[in-house]
Design an enzyme around this catalytic site. Structure first.
Site, mmCIF file in Angstrom:
data_model
loop_
_atom_site.group_PDB
_atom_site.id
_atom_site.type_symbol
_atom_site.label_atom_id
_atom_site.label_comp_id
_atom_site.label_asym_id
_atom_site.label_seq_id
_atom_site.Cartn_x
_atom_site.Cartn_y
_atom_site.Cartn_z
ATOM 1 N N GLY A 17 1.312 -1.474 -0.195
ATOM 2 C CA GLY A 17 -0.099 0.186 0.277
ATOM 3 C C GLY A 17 0.764 1.250 -0.111
ATOM 4 O O GLY A 17 1.795 0.832 0.446
ATOM 5 N N CYS A 18 0.202 2.558 -0.195
ATOM 6 C CA CYS A 18 0.817 3.843 -0.431
ATOM 7 C C CYS A 18 1.333 4.414 1.215
ATOM 8 O O CYS A 18 1.417 3.387 1.694
ATOM 9 C CB CYS A 18 -0.349 4.726 -0.632
ATOM 10 S SG CYS A 18 0.611 6.475 -0.712
ATOM 11 N N PRO A 19 2.719 4.566 1.133
ATOM 12 C CA PRO A 19 3.673 4.359 0.323
ATOM 13 C C PRO A 19 4.753 3.861 -0.402
ATOM 14 O O PRO A 19 5.539 4.253 -0.699
ATOM 15 C CB PRO A 19 4.472 5.837 0.928
ATOM 16 C CG PRO A 19 4.832 5.359 2.282
ATOM 17 C CD PRO A 19 3.613 4.599 3.132
ATOM 18 N N ASP A 44 -1.250 -0.080 -6.460
ATOM 19 C CA ASP A 44 -1.765 1.115 -5.472
ATOM 20 C C ASP A 44 -2.166 2.112 -6.239
ATOM 21 O O ASP A 44 -1.453 2.415 -6.615
ATOM 22 C CB ASP A 44 -0.709 1.592 -4.259
ATOM 23 C CG ASP A 44 -1.094 2.814 -3.512
ATOM 24 O OD1 ASP A 44 -2.432 2.514 -2.748
ATOM 25 O OD2 ASP A 44 -0.240 3.876 -3.236
#
Lengths: 79, 380
Positions: A17-19, A44
């Site tokens: 997932g981000c980041p 993502d």
């Protein structure tokens, strides 16, 4: 869709997932030589906007973003 | 005889060793299972303590207890450094004494280390609070600091305890206020990506608080070099900041052992994020900071992962199919100053929701720090 683009370094950040994907890219770009082409594979959606924003800020070149069935390949060349 | 070897006596390795001898009590008593914990130091270190050392609230001695006091007597404790892993022969190579140890199940809990020399000038020009020497040097530097520009730069991501840079910045702000010199100090916080923290809700929580307290921020700031002579930190993105006191979260790396044995890049073991099984070897698990899972490098993660790995190995030892899985659960306290805190709880599927900070949560954090030693023993 580019058939010719070949990356020197492929970063598989799918599933993160981000980041995570952006940080994976930044970490690898930091240690690479100028002219190195990266393919960042990310699932993502946020990366599609965050990565180009960082690439512009850092002065590198965004070559292409390719959409696959369940992920994106973002090609970046280090300045 | 089934041999379970755990490498690393931090939070994850210690909790796991204690859990395994508890879960496999009858097998261990019957001599059918042996649990060995290998650590390169006789001490166990609770690193969150170091956050409080620069402000004179804790000492580095508070962070340390003998590992022998924390592990169950049924655990075979081996103080030795592992210098090689052969995942085909299922052996590990030790530095001293016994040169090899064979295993049926291997768990790597080798943690993360600091590599500040990856950024030129950072060792000479920067302070940190991620180890005993750094925390004490920063305590002295802060005590002598009478004003100027303090820059808190998050250089390395991922790093241990993602909350710590936020906490340090807010604590420093209040500490200077209490000392009556806040007007003499400029504080700037830098972060590598487009917001103030990797977790968006944490960033959203930070923004108004940093603004209220007059803490400047620089995003997309990836430190490339430090010039200690000039007192300047420069970023990959072409920005530069003058500093009088630089506090940096140094770059981190995993153990060379991991890279050398082909288990993962940069020292992080490539694992299945749910089962924590190594992707490149059989009968190998990784957990804690060493595991390349998409969540935080935090003690709570190591603890929850230890429960999962203990369940899975116990099932395997008994010839059952392991079913326990890790859902990414993470819990972190966040100090919002010297006497208020909040906390976050999230997992792979859920992002955190932050409450306003309060005194009770701050006291809960301090209380947890004190009871941590019971956690490591497996009692909590």
């Amino acid at each position: 869709m580019s058939e010719q683009l070949t990356a020197d370094v492929t970063i598989d950040a799918r599933g993160a997932g981000c980041p995570g994907p952006l940080m994976d890219l930044i970490g690898k770009v930091k240690k690479a030589d100028s002219g190195t082409v990266f393919e960042l594979q990310t699932s993502d959606r946020g990366s599609v906007t965050d990565v180009p924003e960082w690439v512009e800020k850092a002065g590198h070149e965004l070559l292409e973003t390719v959409e696959h069935d369940d992920y994106w390949s973002i090609y970046v060349e280090k300045a | 005889m089934t041999r379970i070897v755990i490498v690393g006596g931090g939070t994850g390795g210690t909790v796991l060793a204690n859990r395994l001898v508890e879960d496999l009590d009858s097998e261990v008593e019957a001599g059918e299972v042996e649990v060995t914990l290998v650590n390169d130091s006789p001490d166990h270190v609770y690193k969150p303590t170091y956050l409080y050392v620069p402000f004179g609230k804790k000492t580095v001695e508070d962070a340390v207890r003998p590992l022998a006091d924390l592990v169950d007597r049924r655990v075979d404790l081996e103080i030795n450094r592992v210098v090689g892993i052969d995942t085909d022969a299922k052996t590990i190579e030790l530095q001293d004494g016994r040169d090899r140890l064979s295993y049926d199940h291997l768990v790597l809990a080798t943690g993360a280390k600091l590599v500040p020399d990856e950024v030129p000038g950072l060792v000479e020009g920067g302070h940190h609070f991620y180890g005993p020497d750094g925390a004490e040097e920063l305590r002295d530097a802060l005590a002598e600091f009478e004003g100027g520009h303090l820059v808190l730069s998050v250089v390395g991501v991922p790093h241990m305890c993602p909350a710590a840079p936020v906490e340090f910045t807010l604590m420093a702000d209040e500490w200077f206020r209490q000392r009556g010199i806040r007007d003499e100090v400029d504080i700037t916080y830098t972060y590598p990506i487009m917001r103030l923290h990797g977790l968006e809700p944490v960033s959203d929580w930070m923004e108004p608080r940093f603004a209220e307290r007059d803490i400047h921020t620089e995003t997309f700031f990836n430190a490339e070099e430090v010039d200690p002579e000039a007192g300047v930190i420069r970023s990959m993105e072409g920005e530069e900041l003058d500093y009088d006191l630089l506090v940096a979260i140094p770059p981190h790396a995993g153990d060379d052992l991991v890279t050398g044995s082909g288990l993962g890049d940069d020292g992080w073991v490539a694992v299945d994020r749910h089962t924590l099984e190594a992707e490149h070897a059989e009968d190998v698990y990784a957990m804690g900071d060493a595991a390349d899972v998409p969540t935080s490098k935090a003690g709570s993660v190591a603890h929850y992962e230890a429960d999962v790995v203990a369940d899975r190995i116990a099932s395997e030892v008994r010839g059952q199919l392991p079913t326990a899985t890790f859902d990414g659960k993470t819990v972190c306290f966040i100090e919002a100053g010297m006497d208020e805190a909040t906390f976050v709880e999230f997992d792979y599927e859920h992002t955190p929701e932050l409450r306003d900070e309060s005194r009770p949560v701050h006291w809960a954090k301090l209380a947890y720090n004190e009871t941590y030693w019971l956690t490591a023993r497996g009692l909590l």
